[in-house]
Write a protein that holds these residues in place. Sequence first.
Motif, PDB file in Angstrom:
ATOM      1  N   PHE A 130     107.856 -21.689  -3.275  1.00  0.00           N
ATOM      2  CA  PHE A 130     107.533 -20.297  -3.575  1.00  0.00           C
ATOM      3  C   PHE A 130     107.300 -19.576  -2.252  1.00  0.00           C
ATOM      4  O   PHE A 130     107.192 -20.214  -1.205  1.00  0.00           O
ATOM      5  CB  PHE A 130     106.302 -20.193  -4.499  1.00  0.00           C
ATOM      6  CG  PHE A 130     105.034 -20.757  -3.915  1.00  0.00           C
ATOM      7  CD1 PHE A 130     104.230 -19.989  -3.091  1.00  0.00           C
ATOM      8  CD2 PHE A 130     104.643 -22.064  -4.190  1.00  0.00           C
ATOM      9  CE1 PHE A 130     103.063 -20.502  -2.552  1.00  0.00           C
ATOM     10  CE2 PHE A 130     103.469 -22.585  -3.657  1.00  0.00           C
ATOM     11  CZ  PHE A 130     102.687 -21.803  -2.833  1.00  0.00           C
ATOM     12  N   ASN A 131     107.262 -18.262  -2.309  1.00  0.00           N
ATOM     13  CA  ASN A 131     107.016 -17.495  -1.090  1.00  0.00           C
ATOM     14  C   ASN A 131     105.618 -16.887  -1.176  1.00  0.00           C
ATOM     15  O   ASN A 131     105.276 -16.279  -2.188  1.00  0.00           O
ATOM     16  CB  ASN A 131     108.082 -16.388  -0.964  1.00  0.00           C
ATOM     17  CG  ASN A 131     107.830 -15.507   0.251  1.00  0.00           C
ATOM     18  OD1 ASN A 131     107.543 -14.335   0.100  1.00  0.00           O
ATOM     19  ND2 ASN A 131     107.906 -16.071   1.429  1.00  0.00           N
ATOM     20  N   ALA A 132     104.822 -17.129  -0.154  1.00  0.00           N
ATOM     21  CA  ALA A 132     103.465 -16.586  -0.138  1.00  0.00           C
ATOM     22  C   ALA A 132     103.308 -15.714   1.097  1.00  0.00           C
ATOM     23  O   ALA A 132     103.686 -16.120   2.202  1.00  0.00           O
ATOM     24  CB  ALA A 132     102.445 -17.730  -0.112  1.00  0.00           C
ATOM     25  N   MET A 186     117.249 -27.715   6.095  1.00  0.00           N
ATOM     26  CA  MET A 186     118.456 -26.955   6.467  1.00  0.00           C
ATOM     27  C   MET A 186     118.146 -25.460   6.456  1.00  0.00           C
ATOM     28  O   MET A 186     118.531 -24.722   7.368  1.00  0.00           O
ATOM     29  CB  MET A 186     119.608 -27.259   5.497  1.00  0.00           C
ATOM     30  CG  MET A 186     120.252 -28.634   5.729  1.00  0.00           C
ATOM     31  SD  MET A 186     121.562 -28.985   4.543  1.00  0.00           S
ATOM     32  CE  MET A 186     122.861 -27.876   5.117  1.00  0.00           C
ATOM     33  N   VAL A 187     117.448 -25.014   5.413  1.00  0.00           N
ATOM     34  CA  VAL A 187     117.087 -23.585   5.340  1.00  0.00           C
ATOM     35  C   VAL A 187     116.172 -23.220   6.510  1.00  0.00           C
ATOM     36  O   VAL A 187     116.428 -22.270   7.259  1.00  0.00           O
ATOM     37  CB  VAL A 187     116.366 -23.264   4.011  1.00  0.00           C
ATOM     38  CG1 VAL A 187     115.881 -21.826   3.990  1.00  0.00           C
ATOM     39  CG2 VAL A 187     117.262 -23.547   2.817  1.00  0.00           C
ATOM     40  N   ASN A 188     115.095 -23.991   6.670  1.00  0.00           N
ATOM     41  CA  ASN A 188     114.057 -23.597   7.621  1.00  0.00           C
ATOM     42  C   ASN A 188     114.483 -23.740   9.086  1.00  0.00           C
ATOM     43  O   ASN A 188     114.016 -22.981   9.932  1.00  0.00           O
ATOM     44  CB  ASN A 188     112.779 -24.405   7.378  1.00  0.00           C
ATOM     45  CG  ASN A 188     112.134 -24.061   6.058  1.00  0.00           C
ATOM     46  OD1 ASN A 188     111.890 -24.931   5.241  1.00  0.00           O
ATOM     47  ND2 ASN A 188     111.856 -22.790   5.793  1.00  0.00           N
ATOM     48  N   ALA A 242     124.731 -19.518   0.284  1.00  0.00           N
ATOM     49  CA  ALA A 242     124.684 -18.803  -1.007  1.00  0.00           C
ATOM     50  C   ALA A 242     123.227 -18.563  -1.417  1.00  0.00           C
ATOM     51  O   ALA A 242     122.888 -17.499  -1.951  1.00  0.00           O
ATOM     52  CB  ALA A 242     125.412 -19.614  -2.080  1.00  0.00           C
ATOM     53  N   TRP A 243     122.359 -19.534  -1.129  1.00  0.00           N
ATOM     54  CA  TRP A 243     120.933 -19.371  -1.446  1.00  0.00           C
ATOM     55  C   TRP A 243     120.358 -18.204  -0.643  1.00  0.00           C
ATOM     56  O   TRP A 243     119.605 -17.380  -1.174  1.00  0.00           O
ATOM     57  CB  TRP A 243     120.200 -20.674  -1.136  1.00  0.00           C
ATOM     58  CG  TRP A 243     118.749 -20.650  -1.515  1.00  0.00           C
ATOM     59  CD1 TRP A 243     118.220 -20.966  -2.721  1.00  0.00           C
ATOM     60  CD2 TRP A 243     117.646 -20.258  -0.674  1.00  0.00           C
ATOM     61  NE1 TRP A 243     116.850 -20.799  -2.689  1.00  0.00           N
ATOM     62  CE2 TRP A 243     116.476 -20.364  -1.457  1.00  0.00           C
ATOM     63  CE3 TRP A 243     117.538 -19.833   0.648  1.00  0.00           C
ATOM     64  CZ2 TRP A 243     115.217 -20.062  -0.955  1.00  0.00           C
ATOM     65  CZ3 TRP A 243     116.282 -19.528   1.150  1.00  0.00           C
ATOM     66  CH2 TRP A 243     115.141 -19.645   0.354  1.00  0.00           C
ATOM     67  N   LEU A 244     120.746 -18.124   0.636  1.00  0.00           N
ATOM     68  CA  LEU A 244     120.243 -17.016   1.468  1.00  0.00           C
ATOM     69  C   LEU A 244     120.759 -15.674   0.942  1.00  0.00           C
ATOM     70  O   LEU A 244     120.026 -14.687   0.885  1.00  0.00           O
ATOM     71  CB  LEU A 244     120.658 -17.218   2.932  1.00  0.00           C
ATOM     72  CG  LEU A 244     119.937 -18.360   3.654  1.00  0.00           C
ATOM     73  CD1 LEU A 244     120.596 -18.667   4.998  1.00  0.00           C
ATOM     74  CD2 LEU A 244     118.455 -18.015   3.856  1.00  0.00           C
ATOM     75  N   ALA A 251     113.437 -10.015   1.789  1.00  0.00           N
ATOM     76  CA  ALA A 251     112.882 -11.362   2.040  1.00  0.00           C
ATOM     77  C   ALA A 251     113.029 -11.697   3.520  1.00  0.00           C
ATOM     78  O   ALA A 251     114.066 -11.413   4.137  1.00  0.00           O
ATOM     79  CB  ALA A 251     113.597 -12.392   1.182  1.00  0.00           C
ATOM     80  N   GLY A 252     111.992 -12.284   4.068  1.00  0.00           N
ATOM     81  CA  GLY A 252     112.035 -12.669   5.481  1.00  0.00           C
ATOM     82  C   GLY A 252     111.850 -14.169   5.605  1.00  0.00           C
ATOM     83  O   GLY A 252     112.424 -14.934   4.831  1.00  0.00           O
ATOM     84  N   SER A 253     111.065 -14.572   6.592  1.00  0.00           N
ATOM     85  CA  SER A 253     110.730 -15.994   6.724  1.00  0.00           C
ATOM     86  C   SER A 253     109.337 -16.056   7.324  1.00  0.00           C
ATOM     87  O   SER A 253     108.856 -15.080   7.913  1.00  0.00           O
ATOM     88  CB  SER A 253     111.729 -16.717   7.633  1.00  0.00           C
ATOM     89  OG  SER A 253     111.491 -16.361   8.983  1.00  0.00           O
ATOM     90  N   SER A 254     108.691 -17.209   7.187  1.00  0.00           N
ATOM     91  CA  SER A 254     107.336 -17.336   7.746  1.00  0.00           C
ATOM     92  C   SER A 254     107.393 -17.206   9.267  1.00  0.00           C
ATOM     93  O   SER A 254     106.454 -16.705   9.889  1.00  0.00           O
ATOM     94  CB  SER A 254     106.699 -18.662   7.321  1.00  0.00           C
ATOM     95  OG  SER A 254     107.539 -19.749   7.622  1.00  0.00           O
ATOM     96  N   MET A 255     108.517 -17.615   9.900  1.00  0.00           N
ATOM     97  CA  MET A 255     108.593 -17.512  11.358  1.00  0.00           C
ATOM     98  C   MET A 255     108.766 -16.057  11.787  1.00  0.00           C
ATOM     99  O   MET A 255     108.212 -15.623  12.808  1.00  0.00           O
ATOM    100  CB  MET A 255     109.746 -18.381  11.888  1.00  0.00           C
ATOM    101  CG  MET A 255     109.643 -18.651  13.377  1.00  0.00           C
ATOM    102  SD  MET A 255     110.969 -19.662  14.004  1.00  0.00           S
ATOM    103  CE  MET A 255     110.494 -21.287  13.443  1.00  0.00           C
TER     104      MET A 255
HETATM  105  C1  LIG Z   1     112.360 -20.653   2.429  1.00  0.00           C
HETATM  106  C2  LIG Z   1     111.643 -19.765   3.395  1.00  0.00           C
HETATM  107  C3  LIG Z   1     112.585 -19.258   4.468  1.00  0.00           C
HETATM  108  C4  LIG Z   1     111.152 -18.571   2.603  1.00  0.00           C
HETATM  109  O1  LIG Z   1     109.866 -18.616   2.171  1.00  0.00           O
HETATM  110  C5  LIG Z   1     110.515 -20.549   3.996  1.00  0.00           C
HETATM  111  O2  LIG Z   1     110.285 -21.689   3.680  1.00  0.00           O
HETATM  112  C6  LIG Z   1     109.699 -19.947   5.090  1.00  0.00           C
HETATM  113  O3  LIG Z   1     109.547 -18.722   5.108  1.00  0.00           O
HETATM  114  O4  LIG Z   1     109.224 -20.719   5.922  1.00  0.00           O
END
Ligand SMILES: CC(C)(CO)C(=O)C(=O)O
Length: 304
Positions: A130-132, A186-188, A242-244, A251-255
Amino acid sequence: MLGTPGRDPVAVVGPGAVGLAFAARLAGQGHPVTLCGRSGTAPVSTVTSSDGHGTRTVEVAWRGEPARAHPFRWVVVATKLHQGDAARAWLERLADGDTLVVVAQNGIGHRELVAPHATHRHVVPTLVHFNAERHGRDRVEIRQDGPGLVIGDDAAGRRARPLLERTGLGVHTVADFTTAAWRKLMVNAVANPLTALTCRRVEVFGDPSVRDLAATMLAEVAAVGRAEGARLPPEAVDDVLAWLDARPAGAGSSMLADRLAGRRLEYDGLLGAVVRGARGHALAAPVCTAVLALIAALDARPVA
Ligand SMILES: CC(C)(CO)C(=O)C(=O)O
Ligand SMILES: NC(=O)C1=CN([C@@H]2O[C@H](COP(=O)(O)OP(=O)(O)OC[C@H]3O[C@@H](n4cnc5c(N)ncnc54)[C@H](OP(=O)(O)O)[C@@H]3O)[C@@H](O)[C@H]2O)C=CC1
């Protein structure tokens, strides 16, 4: 012996976005929750969480010094990967022979993080889908568009499942946790650095040149994952792209969030782990290596 979770007290180490989400959901189900935060920071006594169903505020206890902590039966670790020393300092006091430690982090080194304070039998590596997003120190926004929490089908995972289900975040048990962890990595390893470096949200992957760069990196990460035992078919690269593409607008990323807030970047346990793995298996990963150098330089000290 560990029993069923009942309404057992739970300690949450790392009261950030993910930690607050766990705290809000478990306290909302009647578990007394203690947040274990950085020493010298102001105590947090309530957590307000919002999601698609509304907003709710719950009460929590606070600890700011590991030295004053005592063992809990349930501990959730939700620090960043580069805050492992902090997590271990807390576990030294919070974990005893009966404690079950849920490690809710990205990456692949969940068990190493908590060793030697919790043995294999008492650690639950947990992939957070999930995204927090934290707002201030006591508010968290939860966006759920994935499988929630992914755990392995082992003894510790089976014991923790009832507690994790209480979060209402969704729990999925997988037989092959290594593959699940590498799919998430792979995503992160790719999305997090490329959004942080460009200061753009996931729409950046619509730019053809960035997409090509991401595809090349993903292929390198997948090769290392396969060498580490993950079952990643060639289509895994397109699956991640495709997921991205399917991420909600904005939507962003935690980084990216960490870069924008001027915090340290969680790169070593993600892309760094991939590059170390490539070296260990004598695999070429030139593009991941180059991007790692850039993100490490960005983390070292941004221009004031
Ligand atoms: C999947 C993603 C990119 C989105 O929450 C994530 O895990 C992160 O932001 O670190
Ligand atoms: N946020 C998300 O949507 C997702 C995050 N993840 C992963 O989950 C993990 C946690 O991420 P996230 O919650 O976003 O990270 P945050 O940076 O929001 O939270 C980390 C927390 O650890 C705390 N901390 C740092 N040092 C100490 C210490 N000495 N003692 C106690 N607490 C300390 C920080 O304190 P302080 O507040 O004082 O800085 C912060 O509250 C990461 O591995 C991340 O990659 C995975 C999927 C999604």
